[in-house]
Write a protein that holds these residues in place. Structure first.
Motif, PDB file in Angstrom:
ATOM      1  N   LEU A 146      -6.259   7.851  -5.186  1.00 45.59           N
ATOM      2  CA  LEU A 146      -6.014   6.520  -4.626  1.00 45.59           C
ATOM      3  C   LEU A 146      -7.265   6.060  -3.898  1.00 45.59           C
ATOM      4  O   LEU A 146      -7.902   6.841  -3.187  1.00 45.59           O
ATOM      5  CB  LEU A 146      -4.843   6.549  -3.637  1.00 45.59           C
ATOM      6  N   SER A 147      -7.596   4.784  -4.060  1.00 43.22           N
ATOM      7  CA  SER A 147      -8.779   4.226  -3.418  1.00 43.22           C
ATOM      8  C   SER A 147      -8.388   2.968  -2.661  1.00 43.22           C
ATOM      9  O   SER A 147      -7.761   2.066  -3.226  1.00 43.22           O
ATOM     10  CB  SER A 147      -9.817   3.889  -4.490  1.00 43.22           C
ATOM     11  N   PHE A 148      -8.760   2.911  -1.394  1.00 45.00           N
ATOM     12  CA  PHE A 148      -8.510   1.744  -0.553  1.00 45.00           C
ATOM     13  C   PHE A 148      -9.852   1.250  -0.040  1.00 45.00           C
ATOM     14  O   PHE A 148     -10.611   2.005   0.563  1.00 45.00           O
ATOM     15  CB  PHE A 148      -7.609   2.108   0.630  1.00 45.00           C
ATOM     16  N   SER A 149     -10.148  -0.025  -0.264  1.00 44.71           N
ATOM     17  CA  SER A 149     -11.424  -0.556   0.188  1.00 44.71           C
ATOM     18  C   SER A 149     -11.202  -1.756   1.100  1.00 44.71           C
ATOM     19  O   SER A 149     -10.081  -2.019   1.521  1.00 44.71           O
ATOM     20  CB  SER A 149     -12.296  -0.918  -1.011  1.00 44.71           C
ATOM     21  N   GLY A 150     -12.260  -2.471   1.408  1.00 45.20           N
ATOM     22  CA  GLY A 150     -12.317  -3.541   2.385  1.00 45.20           C
ATOM     23  C   GLY A 150     -11.060  -4.317   2.677  1.00 45.20           C
ATOM     24  O   GLY A 150     -10.623  -4.393   3.825  1.00 45.20           O
ATOM     25  N   SER A 151     -10.439  -4.905   1.679  1.00 42.40           N
ATOM     26  CA  SER A 151      -9.290  -5.778   1.922  1.00 42.40           C
ATOM     27  C   SER A 151      -8.038  -5.016   2.334  1.00 42.40           C
ATOM     28  O   SER A 151      -7.072  -5.619   2.781  1.00 42.40           O
ATOM     29  CB  SER A 151      -8.990  -6.632   0.683  1.00 42.40           C
ATOM     30  N   GLU A 204     -16.187  -2.747   5.698  1.00 41.69           N
ATOM     31  CA  GLU A 204     -16.994  -1.977   4.759  1.00 41.69           C
ATOM     32  C   GLU A 204     -16.472  -0.550   4.628  1.00 41.69           C
ATOM     33  O   GLU A 204     -17.141   0.308   4.084  1.00 41.69           O
ATOM     34  CB  GLU A 204     -18.456  -1.978   5.198  1.00 41.69           C
ATOM     35  N   SER A 205     -15.271  -0.302   5.146  1.00 43.25           N
ATOM     36  CA  SER A 205     -14.680   1.026   5.075  1.00 43.25           C
ATOM     37  C   SER A 205     -13.998   1.251   3.733  1.00 43.25           C
ATOM     38  O   SER A 205     -13.540   0.311   3.088  1.00 43.25           O
ATOM     39  CB  SER A 205     -13.643   1.204   6.183  1.00 43.25           C
ATOM     40  N   ASN A 206     -13.938   2.511   3.349  1.00 43.34           N
ATOM     41  CA  ASN A 206     -13.222   2.949   2.152  1.00 43.34           C
ATOM     42  C   ASN A 206     -12.464   4.218   2.498  1.00 43.34           C
ATOM     43  O   ASN A 206     -12.948   5.032   3.276  1.00 43.34           O
ATOM     44  CB  ASN A 206     -14.187   3.287   1.009  1.00 43.34           C
ATOM     45  N   ILE A 207     -11.300   4.380   1.911  1.00 45.70           N
ATOM     46  CA  ILE A 207     -10.582   5.643   1.997  1.00 45.70           C
ATOM     47  C   ILE A 207     -10.201   6.052   0.586  1.00 45.70           C
ATOM     48  O   ILE A 207      -9.661   5.256  -0.179  1.00 45.70           O
ATOM     49  CB  ILE A 207      -9.321   5.534   2.883  1.00 45.70           C
ATOM     50  N   SER A 212      -1.586  -3.957   5.731  1.00 51.98           N
ATOM     51  CA  SER A 212      -1.700  -4.175   4.288  1.00 51.98           C
ATOM     52  C   SER A 212      -0.994  -3.115   3.451  1.00 51.98           C
ATOM     53  O   SER A 212      -0.504  -3.400   2.373  1.00 51.98           O
ATOM     54  CB  SER A 212      -3.174  -4.192   3.876  1.00 51.98           C
ATOM     55  N   ILE A 213      -0.999  -1.877   3.958  1.00 50.00           N
ATOM     56  CA  ILE A 213      -0.520  -0.749   3.167  1.00 50.00           C
ATOM     57  C   ILE A 213       0.331   0.150   4.054  1.00 50.00           C
ATOM     58  O   ILE A 213      -0.029   0.431   5.193  1.00 50.00           O
ATOM     59  CB  ILE A 213      -1.712   0.069   2.622  1.00 50.00           C
ATOM     60  N   GLU A 214       1.426   0.627   3.508  1.00 50.25           N
ATOM     61  CA  GLU A 214       2.259   1.579   4.236  1.00 50.25           C
ATOM     62  C   GLU A 214       2.087   2.950   3.607  1.00 50.25           C
ATOM     63  O   GLU A 214       2.328   3.138   2.417  1.00 50.25           O
ATOM     64  CB  GLU A 214       3.724   1.156   4.172  1.00 50.25           C
TER      65      GLU A 214
END
Length: 125
Positions: free
Chosen positions: A4-9, A17-20, A82-84
């Protein structure tokens, strides 16, 4: 394995500019935490980012014990509008130590009752 990739928005800011990245796999498929870690790096290197040598930074990796739960929970909370994201009960969180330290990355191995999660936070700023 699941990537799974989570970026800016995904973060609770207008601009980030973070990413997880999270690589998730059932514990039963791995002999140990290190076995999972090596397989997770190989999975990202071969399947997610082939040809980009993602694994180069992970030669000589080790795991460091400590109190990292608040750090990981803060990174997850920085996306909660944005995300749970829900985990099983967390049994252990270990810091992933690479040969070359990078102040723009925080990397952890999370162990729940049934899964291993490679949790990678990074920023470009």
């Amino acid at each position: 394995m699941i990537f799974l990739s989570f970026s800016g928005s995904a973060f609770n800011k207008t601009y980030s500019e973070s990413n997880i990245y999270m690589i998730i796999s059932p514990k039963g498929e791995h002999a140990s935490q290190m076995d999972f870690l090596y397989k997770a790096v190989g999975f990202v290197n071969d399947k997610v980012y082939p040809g980009e040598d993602f694994g180069a930074d992970y030669k000589g990796i080790s795991l460091k014990e400590g109190r990292y739960e608040d750090i990981v929970k803060n990174w997850i909370a920085s996306m909660d509008k944005s995300i749970e994201i829900k985990f099983d009960e967390i049994k252990d969180i270990l810091r992933i130590k690479c040969t070359n330290s990078d102040p723009y990355r925080d990397e952890y191995l999370i162990e729940t009752g049934s899964e291993y999660i490679m949790f990678l936070w990074s920023t470009t700023a």
